[in-house]
Design a protein around this motif. Structure first.
Motif, short mmCIF file in Angstrom:
data_model
loop_
_atom_site.label_atom_id
_atom_site.label_comp_id
_atom_site.label_asym_id
_atom_site.label_seq_id
_atom_site.Cartn_x
_atom_site.Cartn_y
_atom_site.Cartn_z
N GLU A 158 -9.91 4.20 7.77
CA GLU A 158 -9.20 5.01 6.78
C GLU A 158 -8.92 4.21 5.51
O GLU A 158 -9.09 4.71 4.39
CB GLU A 158 -7.90 5.54 7.37
CG GLU A 158 -8.10 6.64 8.41
CD GLU A 158 -6.82 7.06 9.09
OE1 GLU A 158 -6.70 8.24 9.46
OE2 GLU A 158 -5.92 6.20 9.27
N LEU A 159 -8.50 2.95 5.70
CA LEU A 159 -8.24 2.10 4.54
C LEU A 159 -9.53 1.84 3.76
O LEU A 159 -9.52 1.81 2.52
CB LEU A 159 -7.62 0.78 4.99
CG LEU A 159 -6.19 0.87 5.54
CD1 LEU A 159 -5.77 -0.48 6.12
CD2 LEU A 159 -5.21 1.30 4.46
N ALA A 160 -10.62 1.65 4.49
CA ALA A 160 -11.91 1.40 3.83
C ALA A 160 -12.32 2.61 2.98
O ALA A 160 -12.77 2.46 1.85
CB ALA A 160 -12.99 1.09 4.86
N ARG A 161 -12.14 3.83 3.53
CA ARG A 161 -12.52 5.03 2.76
C ARG A 161 -11.63 5.18 1.54
O ARG A 161 -12.10 5.52 0.45
CB ARG A 161 -12.40 6.27 3.66
CG ARG A 161 -13.46 6.34 4.76
CD ARG A 161 -13.46 7.68 5.45
NE ARG A 161 -14.27 7.63 6.66
CZ ARG A 161 -13.77 7.49 7.89
NH1 ARG A 161 -12.47 7.41 8.06
NH2 ARG A 161 -14.57 7.44 8.93
N PRO B 77 -8.03 14.55 6.32
CA PRO B 77 -6.64 14.94 6.60
C PRO B 77 -5.81 13.81 7.21
O PRO B 77 -4.60 13.73 6.98
CB PRO B 77 -6.80 16.11 7.58
CG PRO B 77 -8.19 15.97 8.15
CD PRO B 77 -9.00 15.36 7.07
N GLY B 78 -6.45 12.92 7.97
CA GLY B 78 -5.72 11.79 8.55
C GLY B 78 -5.15 10.89 7.47
O GLY B 78 -3.99 10.46 7.53
N GLU C 165 -1.14 10.16 6.60
CA GLU C 165 -0.61 8.79 6.58
C GLU C 165 -0.03 8.46 5.20
O GLU C 165 1.04 7.86 5.09
CB GLU C 165 -1.72 7.79 6.92
CG GLU C 165 -2.14 7.80 8.38
CD GLU C 165 -1.02 7.35 9.31
OE1 GLU C 165 -0.23 6.48 8.91
OE2 GLU C 165 -0.95 7.89 10.42
N PHE C 166 -0.77 8.83 4.17
CA PHE C 166 -0.35 8.54 2.80
C PHE C 166 0.95 9.27 2.48
O PHE C 166 1.90 8.70 1.93
CB PHE C 166 -1.46 8.94 1.83
CG PHE C 166 -1.44 8.18 0.53
CD1 PHE C 166 -0.31 7.52 0.07
CD2 PHE C 166 -2.60 8.11 -0.25
CE1 PHE C 166 -0.32 6.82 -1.13
CE2 PHE C 166 -2.61 7.41 -1.46
CZ PHE C 166 -1.46 6.78 -1.89
N GLU D 101 -3.35 -0.65 1.58
CA GLU D 101 -4.62 -0.52 0.87
C GLU D 101 -4.86 -1.72 -0.04
O GLU D 101 -5.97 -2.24 -0.12
CB GLU D 101 -4.65 0.78 0.07
CG GLU D 101 -6.00 1.12 -0.53
CD GLU D 101 -6.32 0.34 -1.79
OE1 GLU D 101 -7.49 0.05 -2.04
OE2 GLU D 101 -5.37 0.01 -2.54
N GLU D 102 -3.80 -2.18 -0.72
CA GLU D 102 -3.95 -3.32 -1.62
C GLU D 102 -4.27 -4.58 -0.84
O GLU D 102 -5.08 -5.41 -1.28
CB GLU D 102 -2.68 -3.50 -2.45
CG GLU D 102 -2.53 -2.41 -3.53
CD GLU D 102 -1.18 -2.46 -4.23
OE1 GLU D 102 -0.37 -3.35 -3.90
OE2 GLU D 102 -0.94 -1.61 -5.09
N ARG D 103 -3.63 -4.74 0.32
CA ARG D 103 -3.93 -5.90 1.16
C ARG D 103 -5.38 -5.82 1.65
O ARG D 103 -6.10 -6.82 1.68
CB ARG D 103 -2.96 -5.99 2.33
CG ARG D 103 -1.55 -6.36 1.93
CD ARG D 103 -0.58 -6.20 3.08
NE ARG D 103 -0.86 -7.17 4.11
CZ ARG D 103 -0.45 -8.43 4.10
NH1 ARG D 103 0.26 -8.88 3.08
NH2 ARG D 103 -0.73 -9.25 5.08
N PHE D 104 -5.81 -4.63 2.05
CA PHE D 104 -7.20 -4.45 2.50
C PHE D 104 -8.15 -4.81 1.37
O PHE D 104 -9.16 -5.49 1.57
CB PHE D 104 -7.41 -2.99 2.93
CG PHE D 104 -8.82 -2.69 3.34
CD1 PHE D 104 -9.23 -2.84 4.66
CD2 PHE D 104 -9.76 -2.25 2.41
CE1 PHE D 104 -10.54 -2.57 5.03
CE2 PHE D 104 -11.07 -1.98 2.78
CZ PHE D 104 -11.45 -2.14 4.10
N ASP D 105 -7.82 -4.35 0.17
CA ASP D 105 -8.67 -4.61 -0.99
C ASP D 105 -8.79 -6.11 -1.26
O ASP D 105 -9.87 -6.61 -1.53
CB ASP D 105 -8.08 -3.90 -2.22
CG ASP D 105 -9.04 -3.91 -3.40
OD1 ASP D 105 -10.17 -3.45 -3.26
OD2 ASP D 105 -8.63 -4.38 -4.48
N ARG D 106 -7.66 -6.82 -1.17
CA ARG D 106 -7.70 -8.27 -1.39
C ARG D 106 -8.54 -8.96 -0.31
O ARG D 106 -9.33 -9.86 -0.59
CB ARG D 106 -6.29 -8.86 -1.41
CG ARG D 106 -5.46 -8.45 -2.61
CD ARG D 106 -4.27 -9.38 -2.81
NE ARG D 106 -3.38 -9.38 -1.68
CZ ARG D 106 -2.33 -8.57 -1.54
NH1 ARG D 106 -2.07 -7.67 -2.47
NH2 ARG D 106 -1.55 -8.64 -0.47
#
Length: 457
Positions: free
Chosen positions: A128-131, A173-174, A178-179, A190-195
């Motif tokens: 989900e974070l990747a998408r 929808p998931g 969550e958001f 999401e920002e941590r995933f991006d880093r």
């Protein structure tokens, strides 16, 4: 008897006074006694831990060494050899003092903070974070606003004003749930995933050494050499192949001119190409509403009106000037005929012109690749142009080679590139059969290759 009673009474008073004194002294000593294992840096704020956590996330090599030996933060030699750490501590004197006072305790607290941050909203999956990360990469305007105010995700009005976001959340929808449940926590994740993605390399997270400028240059090169780009994206390890470099002289020359890029790429080809692809998505995503057809029409117009092109590329904001349009009736007519382009370019001139230039570079690269295929089937012309690229602008030479004349008439873009800079154009050409290491004609398209002396008849 009276004397004994008096003595006993005095002794009782003394004992009572001592007991009272002892009782009163207990709270004082309790207050001054601090257990050794109590939390150390109560003065350190959550914001300070967050700032230091972000720094360590962005500098995994420093993080690894400090976690092994926190006392290194007191080592002047260590700080000097890690200028990013030195600069960070200078900018955050509060963190510097707390860390230096008790390095082990400070790092323990930071690690606890890090675990808490990793654990927040742990229902959100990596997929989900990747998408979400991919979506935000390709919609920087939405990303910027949501990072400033994650709560906007709950606003129906905001969603309506950004149909791409609305569609994305409907399809996922998931992610939407969550958001909406905790916008701030989701955006932190999401920002941590991006880093992490920006730094990820072999699971260690160290490919953050490549600078934005290096990625931009590599991206420009790949845009203008689509055949090389395609092969490197399929197999980044080709970058370490001397044979591949020799059969692609434009790549060889580029890496010689950019030793920093060469080192970063060779160190970990897969990680570098991941970074370049993310950079490319970011660039493609800026003001991504402009369609390929719109960019193609604008590119054709600018190609046929070089004076307008030159001024707009210097100052894209001129597109909003009525006076500039009046002074250039061809541009005025073009924008009237293409209201969609007019709206896109007026909305964000700089972003639109960046897109157009990227489109132009890709088109130039495709045209040169096509010309390379032509030369691959006309080895004699290829050898002569390789020997002297200026012949491409020699009318007598062109007239004496009707097949070349016919090709250039059918491909005005190639003709323009050869006219502007024949040596650069010839250097950028990769003929279709260059992939064969046994093909000797691959060398003929490198204008820096000196031809062998002709044998006497």
């Amino acid at each position: 008897m009276k004397k004994k009673r008096s003595l006993c009474f005095k002794q009782s008073l003394i004992l009572a006074a001592l007991a009272t004194l002892f009782c009163f002294s207990l709270p004082v000593s309790a207050q001054t006694s601090v257990p050794q294992d109590s939390p150390h840096d109560r003065d350190t704020t959550r914001a300070q831990y967050a700032a230091f956590d972000r720094f360590l996330d962005g500098h995994p090599e420093v993080a690894e060494q400090l976690r092994k030996d926190p006392a290194l933060v007191k080592n002047e030699e260590f700080r000097e050899s890690h200028p990013a750490l030195q600069e960070f501590l200078q900018q955050h004197p509060g963190i510097r003092e707390e860390f230096a006072e008790n390095p082990n305790a400070f790092l323990r607290q930071e690690e606890r903070f890090d675990r808490r941050e990793d654990g927040r909203d742990h229902d959100t999956t990596r997929a989900e974070l990747a998408r979400m990360d991919q979506f935000l990469d390709s919609h920087p305007e939405v990303a910027e606003q949501l990072r400033k105010d994650p709560g906007l995700i709950r606003s129906d009005e905001f969603a309506k004003n950004h149909p791409a976001l609305q569609e994305f959340l409907q399809q996922h929808p998931g992610i939407r749930e969550e958001f909406a449940e905790n916008p701030n926590a989701f955006m932190r994740q999401e920002e941590r995933f991006d880093r992490h993605e920006d730094r990820r390399e072999d699971g260690r997270g160290r490919d953050g050494d490549a600078t934005h400028a290096q990625l931009a240059r590599m991206d420009q090169f790949l845009d203008s050499h689509p055949e090389i780009a395609e092969q490197l994206r399929k197999d980044p390890g080709l970058m370490k192949s001397d044979e591949f470099a020799k059969t692609h002289p434009a790549l060889q020359e580029f890496l010689q001119q950019h030793p920093g890029i060469r080192e970063e790429f060779a160190e970990n080809p897969n990680a570098f190409m991941r970074q370049e692809e993310r950079f490319d998505r970011h660039e493609d995503g800026r003001d991504g509403d402009a369609t390929h057809a719109q960019l193609a029409r604008m590119d054709q117009f600018l190609d046929s009106h070089p004076e307008v092109a030159e001024q707009l590329r210097k100052d894209p904001g001129l597109i909003r000037s009525d006076e500039f349009a009046k002074n250039h009736p061809a541009l005025q007519e073009f924008l009237q005929q293409h209201p969609g382009i007019r709206e896109e370019v007026a909305e964000n001139p700089n972003a639109f012109m960046r897109q157009e230039q990227r489109f132009d570079r890709r088109e130039d690269g495709r045209e040169l690749a096509d010309f390379g295929q032509f030369l691959g089937g006309h080895s004699k012309i290829a050898q002569q142009l390789s020997r002297d690229p200026q012949l491409a602008n020699n009318q007598q030479f062109i007239d004496s080679h009707p097949e070349l004349q016919e090709y250039l008439n059918a491909h005005p873009g190639v003709k323009d590139q050869l006219a502007q800079n024949p040596r650069a154009a010839m250097t950028g050409i990769q003929p279709f059969h260059n992939s064969s290491p046994n093909n000797s004609s691959a060398k003929t398209l490198n204008p820096d290759t000196k031809p062998a002396p002709m044998e006497k008849q």
